[in-house]
Design a protein around this motif. Structure first.
Motif, PDB file in Angstrom:
ATOM      1  N   SER A  68       0.207 -47.648  49.907  1.00  0.00           N
ATOM      2  CA  SER A  68      -0.107 -46.705  48.885  1.00  0.00           C
ATOM      3  C   SER A  68       0.986 -46.602  48.141  1.00  0.00           C
ATOM      4  O   SER A  68       1.186 -46.412  46.921  1.00  0.00           O
ATOM      5  CB  SER A  68      -0.702 -45.575  49.444  1.00  0.00           C
ATOM      6  OG  SER A  68      -1.930 -45.619  50.075  1.00  0.00           O
ATOM      7  N   ASN A  98      -0.516 -48.666  55.905  1.00  0.00           N
ATOM      8  CA  ASN A  98      -1.564 -48.128  54.824  1.00  0.00           C
ATOM      9  C   ASN A  98      -0.853 -47.229  54.038  1.00  0.00           C
ATOM     10  O   ASN A  98      -1.100 -47.300  52.777  1.00  0.00           O
ATOM     11  CB  ASN A  98      -2.781 -47.680  55.484  1.00  0.00           C
ATOM     12  CG  ASN A  98      -3.714 -48.609  56.208  1.00  0.00           C
ATOM     13  OD1 ASN A  98      -3.872 -49.675  55.617  1.00  0.00           O
ATOM     14  ND2 ASN A  98      -4.307 -48.330  57.194  1.00  0.00           N
ATOM     15  N   ARG A 135      -3.842 -55.769  51.436  1.00  0.00           N
ATOM     16  CA  ARG A 135      -4.975 -55.161  52.315  1.00  0.00           C
ATOM     17  C   ARG A 135      -5.413 -56.271  53.186  1.00  0.00           C
ATOM     18  O   ARG A 135      -5.603 -56.018  54.525  1.00  0.00           O
ATOM     19  CB  ARG A 135      -6.080 -54.584  51.593  1.00  0.00           C
ATOM     20  CG  ARG A 135      -7.187 -54.142  52.276  1.00  0.00           C
ATOM     21  CD  ARG A 135      -7.104 -53.168  53.029  1.00  0.00           C
ATOM     22  NE  ARG A 135      -6.495 -51.944  52.396  1.00  0.00           N
ATOM     23  CZ  ARG A 135      -5.449 -50.943  52.818  1.00  0.00           C
ATOM     24  NH1 ARG A 135      -5.254 -51.425  54.152  1.00  0.00           N
ATOM     25  NH2 ARG A 135      -4.881 -50.072  52.316  1.00  0.00           N
ATOM     26  N   GLU A 167      -2.067 -48.935  61.639  1.00  0.00           N
ATOM     27  CA  GLU A 167      -1.453 -47.673  61.527  1.00  0.00           C
ATOM     28  C   GLU A 167      -0.350 -47.489  62.457  1.00  0.00           C
ATOM     29  O   GLU A 167       0.615 -46.740  62.253  1.00  0.00           O
ATOM     30  CB  GLU A 167      -2.248 -46.312  61.678  1.00  0.00           C
ATOM     31  CG  GLU A 167      -3.066 -46.171  60.369  1.00  0.00           C
ATOM     32  CD  GLU A 167      -2.077 -46.108  59.073  1.00  0.00           C
ATOM     33  OE1 GLU A 167      -2.344 -46.735  58.021  1.00  0.00           O
ATOM     34  OE2 GLU A 167      -1.117 -45.303  59.076  1.00  0.00           O
TER      35      GLU A 167
END
Length: 75
Positions: free
Chosen positions: A24, A20, A48, A63
């Motif tokens: 970004s 993630n 995503r 993550e």
């Protein structure tokens, strides 16, 4: 006699970040590259979706899967 000097290259450690966070950073880099907002939105949505799909099919959470950033150049 010539002297032979052996050198050893030491690889620099790359920081490890979550998917993630990498997404970004990727989106921010595309925004700075003057890419059209619609293209950026599509890139983000598709990436995503990939992250969510991989996460749901894996025993690991998105993550907890780590990658190096910036990517190591190929070639």
């Amino acid at each position: 006699m010539s002297q032979h000097r052996e050198t050893t290259a030491v690889a620099q450690a790359k920081p490890v970040i979550g998917l993630n966070e990498a997404l970004s950073a990727f989106i921010i880099s595309k925004q700075k590259s003057a890419i059209r907002p619609l293209s950026i939105k599509q890139l983000e949505q598709r990436t995503r979706h990939f992250i969510d799909t991989v996460s749901s099919k894996s025993t690991l959470k998105a993550e907890s899967m780590k990658i190096t950033w910036p990517p190591i150049p190929v070639g």
